[in-house]
Design a protein around this motif. Sequence first.
Motif, mmCIF file in Angstrom:
data_model
loop_
_atom_site.group_PDB
_atom_site.id
_atom_site.type_symbol
_atom_site.label_atom_id
_atom_site.label_comp_id
_atom_site.label_asym_id
_atom_site.label_seq_id
_atom_site.Cartn_x
_atom_site.Cartn_y
_atom_site.Cartn_z
ATOM 1 N N GLY A 58 0.792 -1.223 0.000
ATOM 2 C CA GLY A 58 0.000 0.000 0.000
ATOM 3 C C GLY A 58 0.823 1.270 0.000
ATOM 4 O O GLY A 58 1.794 1.400 -0.747
ATOM 5 N N SER A 59 0.435 2.204 0.872
ATOM 6 C CA SER A 59 1.051 3.533 0.828
ATOM 7 C C SER A 59 2.528 3.508 1.231
ATOM 8 O O SER A 59 3.306 4.353 0.796
ATOM 9 N N MET A 60 2.924 2.527 2.056
ATOM 10 C CA MET A 60 4.347 2.477 2.424
ATOM 11 C C MET A 60 5.198 2.071 1.221
ATOM 12 O O MET A 60 6.264 2.642 0.978
ATOM 13 N N SER A 61 4.705 1.117 0.455
ATOM 14 C CA SER A 61 5.448 0.698 -0.739
ATOM 15 C C SER A 61 5.588 1.866 -1.708
ATOM 16 O O SER A 61 6.652 2.095 -2.283
ATOM 17 N N LYS A 62 4.495 2.616 -1.851
ATOM 18 C CA LYS A 62 4.489 3.748 -2.767
ATOM 19 C C LYS A 62 5.435 4.839 -2.268
ATOM 20 O O LYS A 62 6.261 5.351 -3.009
ATOM 21 N N ARG A 63 5.313 5.172 -0.976
ATOM 22 C CA ARG A 63 6.072 6.303 -0.432
ATOM 23 C C ARG A 63 7.570 6.028 -0.411
ATOM 24 O O ARG A 63 8.376 6.897 -0.709
ATOM 25 N N LEU A 64 7.943 4.781 -0.051
ATOM 26 C CA LEU A 64 9.368 4.485 0.164
ATOM 27 C C LEU A 64 9.967 3.588 -0.919
ATOM 28 O O LEU A 64 11.141 3.223 -0.849
ATOM 29 N N GLY A 65 9.150 3.217 -1.896
ATOM 30 C CA GLY A 65 9.674 2.403 -2.995
ATOM 31 C C GLY A 65 10.067 0.996 -2.587
ATOM 32 O O GLY A 65 10.971 0.397 -3.181
ATOM 33 N N ILE A 66 9.402 0.459 -1.578
ATOM 34 C CA ILE A 66 9.691 -0.924 -1.159
ATOM 35 C C ILE A 66 8.688 -1.851 -1.844
ATOM 36 O O ILE A 66 7.484 -1.609 -1.754
ATOM 37 N N PRO A 67 9.148 -2.875 -2.539
ATOM 38 C CA PRO A 67 8.209 -3.736 -3.266
ATOM 39 C C PRO A 67 7.174 -4.358 -2.332
ATOM 40 O O PRO A 67 7.510 -4.757 -1.215
ATOM 41 N N GLU A 68 5.925 -4.421 -2.808
ATOM 42 C CA GLU A 68 4.868 -5.064 -2.018
ATOM 43 C C GLU A 68 5.260 -6.501 -1.743
ATOM 44 O O GLU A 68 5.721 -7.201 -2.645
ATOM 45 N N GLY A 69 5.088 -6.938 -0.501
ATOM 46 C CA GLY A 69 5.368 -8.333 -0.161
ATOM 47 C C GLY A 69 6.692 -8.504 0.552
ATOM 48 O O GLY A 69 6.971 -9.572 1.102
ATOM 49 N N GLU A 70 7.534 -7.454 0.553
ATOM 50 C CA GLU A 70 8.818 -7.575 1.246
ATOM 51 C C GLU A 70 8.587 -7.547 2.761
ATOM 52 O O GLU A 70 7.940 -6.641 3.282
ATOM 53 N N VAL A 71 9.122 -8.553 3.435
ATOM 54 C CA VAL A 71 8.961 -8.613 4.891
ATOM 55 C C VAL A 71 9.806 -7.488 5.504
ATOM 56 O O VAL A 71 10.979 -7.318 5.158
ATOM 57 N N LEU A 72 9.226 -6.709 6.400
ATOM 58 C CA LEU A 72 9.942 -5.573 6.994
ATOM 59 C C LEU A 72 10.920 -6.073 8.060
ATOM 60 O O LEU A 72 10.680 -7.115 8.676
ATOM 61 N N PRO A 73 12.009 -5.334 8.291
ATOM 62 C CA PRO A 73 13.001 -5.789 9.286
ATOM 63 C C PRO A 73 12.404 -5.922 10.679
ATOM 64 O O PRO A 73 12.856 -6.723 11.497
ATOM 65 N N ARG A 74 11.402 -5.102 10.974
ATOM 66 C CA ARG A 74 10.608 -5.290 12.197
ATOM 67 C C ARG A 74 9.261 -4.631 11.968
ATOM 68 O O ARG A 74 9.086 -3.877 11.005
ATOM 69 N N SER A 75 8.314 -4.904 12.863
ATOM 70 C CA SER A 75 7.001 -4.280 12.723
ATOM 71 C C SER A 75 7.154 -2.768 12.883
ATOM 72 O O SER A 75 7.881 -2.305 13.763
ATOM 73 N N ILE A 76 6.481 -2.036 12.024
ATOM 74 C CA ILE A 76 6.616 -0.576 12.027
ATOM 75 C C ILE A 76 5.259 0.054 12.340
ATOM 76 O O ILE A 76 4.238 -0.327 11.757
ATOM 77 N N ILE A 77 5.272 1.005 13.278
ATOM 78 C CA ILE A 77 4.041 1.714 13.649
ATOM 79 C C ILE A 77 4.065 3.087 12.991
ATOM 80 O O ILE A 77 5.090 3.779 13.020
#
Length: 257
Positions: free
Chosen positions: A99-118
């Motif tokens: 969603g918006s995080m992938s769009k804003r930061l250019g991280i491909p959808e489906g990439e597991v994040l290094p930790r949960s982000i709030i």
Amino acid sequence: MSRRRRIYEGKAKILYEGPEPGTLVQFFKDDATAFNKKKHEVVEGKGVLNNRISEYIFNHMNRIGIPTHFIKRINMREQLIREVEIIPLEIVVRNIAAGSMSKRLGIPEGEVLPRSIIEFYYKADELDDPIVSEEHITAFGWANPQEIDDLMSLAIRVNDFLTGLFLGVGIQLVDFKIECGRLWENDLMRIVIADEISPDSCRLWDMETNEKLDKDRFRRDMGGLLEAYREVAKRFGLMNENEPQRGTGPVLVKSDK
Ligand code: TMP
Ligand code: ASP
């Protein structure tokens, strides 16, 4: 039909005055909206499913000591809840980029994040709910530093609980949004989870197929919204599969009480 006083109408729910002081009735509409109502459709039966799925999740949270506004489900579309002072923030927790995080930061959808982000978003339709930092939240008085700490630890508890709950039925919890409120009991105040938790407010991917079982089906014009929500309800054991399906409306069984 009813003469109850309407307290508030949002995009997907209506709040009515409750039977006792300090209570409200939360009514689930069939409206599906996205991009702040620029996209809007009525999906017959969605409100019934969200009412039931949210009841299931909130009942579990109450039982394990995650405080919520939820008291009980009243009927197919309504819940009895405690009246709280809503904190004007949407709290998003992300486990996997989308969603918006992938769009804003250019991280491909489906990439597991290094930790949960709030993340925090300021609830303001006219501004399209902008993302904000703790600096904005404290400077503008939306919540104080102690409350932000409480919101973050609640959000992490909800994330841990929901991740396990969905994992148990073969669903990956990608991200979700919660809203919280201040509950006053005499002179004491505590923060509780409010609003709803449903496929409207979570990203849910089937673990085997990666099929989307959430509102992205509507946001992205994929079709099959109701079927996806029904699938989530079914996996939690909330649908009666023996009964013949009447039209598109879901058939619900089993009270959690
Ligand atoms: P986002 O990627 O669009 O920012 O959404 C993150 C999560 O929050 C996703 O699970 C959907 C949910 N969400 C809402 O419940 N309401 C909203 O208004 C938005 C923008 C997202
Ligand atoms: N809930 C928001 C709306 O109705 C946005 C979303 O969920 O995508 O516009």
